[in-house]
Design a protein around this motif. Structure first.
Motif: not given
Ligand code: CUA
Length: 347
Positions: A172, A208, A210-212, A216, A219
């Motif tokens: 993340h 967040c 960062e593609l999680c 996402h 987040m």
């Molecule tokens: Cu955690 Cu995007």
């Protein structure tokens, strides 16, 4: 091409660009409105590099335009024009100028980047915060005070906050655009450190970056910068014993089903986000904003009910089991929602 035909082609393009630009309008998620020294330094770098690029762009385009017009081929030009290459003076000029520009860019950039990464881990005056990212929520631990909370990071104004970032699962990225740049939380066990401060009281949105996973985009978290006095009050309130649910049966259900993963005050377990003072957080599940007015009256209660009745529809892919799948009745879920929504901390 007739004029209306030109317009017919231009209009949809204008509409699309307006729509795109409209997406940049949120005040609290913009790096263009820095609210702290780190973000300000980074914004100054953006302005410096864009100014340099603009100057280069204008000069190069102006010279190109001049040359294209001035030396265009005319009817009387029958022969190949004289070929000139390897002009020593020119070669020197167009090597030295970019070199100077790169230096002008590099010196402040390196300075700012190192300032951004400054480690306040051993700074007695800084507030240490251990950040752990989870699918799809944020955990904030204050080792100096023995406090762990989630989603709303409460900080005192004008203090350096020394972050230690790690993840509980996938990668993340911790990002509060108006206070500083991004910092990843890495699954390989490495710990990233950086710091920022917020001179002004206020709520700053974090994301967040960062593609999680499927949630996402949901987040989110908030950084709430409060006066040093309020921060002290908050710390005391966080450490107060849990205020139990009055209804004995419901209290038992809450203990058996919720406190196994969630901590509330001095009770409860680990794994899920702490619920201490959840009623005074900015949002339920980080995206159902409590500040937004709502027809049903109390938005916190309504948001809490919406979340507890069907967590997956609010935040797809999250790891909380739906209370109804744990055997809770609608009345019990509503009761717990009321309790949590009214679990507020005064600070
Ligand atoms: Cu955690 Cu995007």
């Amino acid at each position: 091409m007739k004029r209306w035909q030109v317009m017919k082609r231009l209009l949809p393009m204008l509409a699309i660009f307006s729509l795109l630009m409209a997406g940049c309008g949120r005040d609290d998620l913009s790096v263009l409105r820095p609210q702290g020294p780190v973000a300000q330094g980074q914004f100054d770098l953006i302005k410096l590099s864009i100014s340099i690029m603009l100057v280069v762009l204008v000069i190069v385009f102006a010279i190109s335009a001049y040359v294209i017009v001035k030396f265009r081929r005319r009817p009387e030009h029958k022969d190949m024009p004289e070929q000139v290459e390897g002009n020593f003076k020119l070669e020197i000029i167009w090597t030295v100028i970019p070199l100077i520009l790169v230096l002008v860019l590099a010196v402040p950039t390196v300075k700012e980047v190192f300032a951004f990464g400054e480690d306040h881990a051993n700074d007695k005056d800084a507030i240490q915060v251990k950040v752990t990212s989870h699918l799809y929520w944020w955990e904030f631990e204050y080792p100096q005070f023995g406090i762990t909370t989630a989603q709303d990071l409460i900080i005192p104004t004008n203090k350096n906050i020394a972050f230690e970032l790690k993840t509980a699962d996938v990668i993340h990225s911790f990002w509060v655009p108006s206070l500083s740049g991004k910092m990843d939380t890495n699954p390989d066990g490495t710990i990233n450190r950086f710091s920022f401060s917020a001179p002004k009281e206020g709520v700053y949105r974090g994301k967040c970056a960062e593609l999680c996973g499927p949630s996402h985009g949901f987040m989110e978290f908030k950084v709430k910068s409060v006066s040093p006095e309020s921060f002290e009050t908050w710390k005391t309130a966080m450490k107060a014993p849990m205020v139990a649910i009055e209804d004995k049966a419901l209290a038992e259900t809450f203990k058996n089903q919720c406190l196994t993963c969630h901590a509330v005050g001095d009770q409860g377990g680990v794994g899920g986000p702490s619920l201490t003072g959840i009623g005074s957080r900015e949002a339920v599940a980080s995206i159902l904003l409590n500040s937004e007015t709502n027809d049903e009256g109390n938005p916190v209660v309504e948001n809490m009910k919406e979340w507890l009745h069907d967590p997956q529809s609010v935040k797809p892919g999250n790891k909380m089991p739906a209370p109804k799948d744990l055997g809770l009745t609608d009345a019990e879920i509503d009761g717990i929602a009321e309790y949590l929504a009214n679990y507020k901390l005064e600070y």
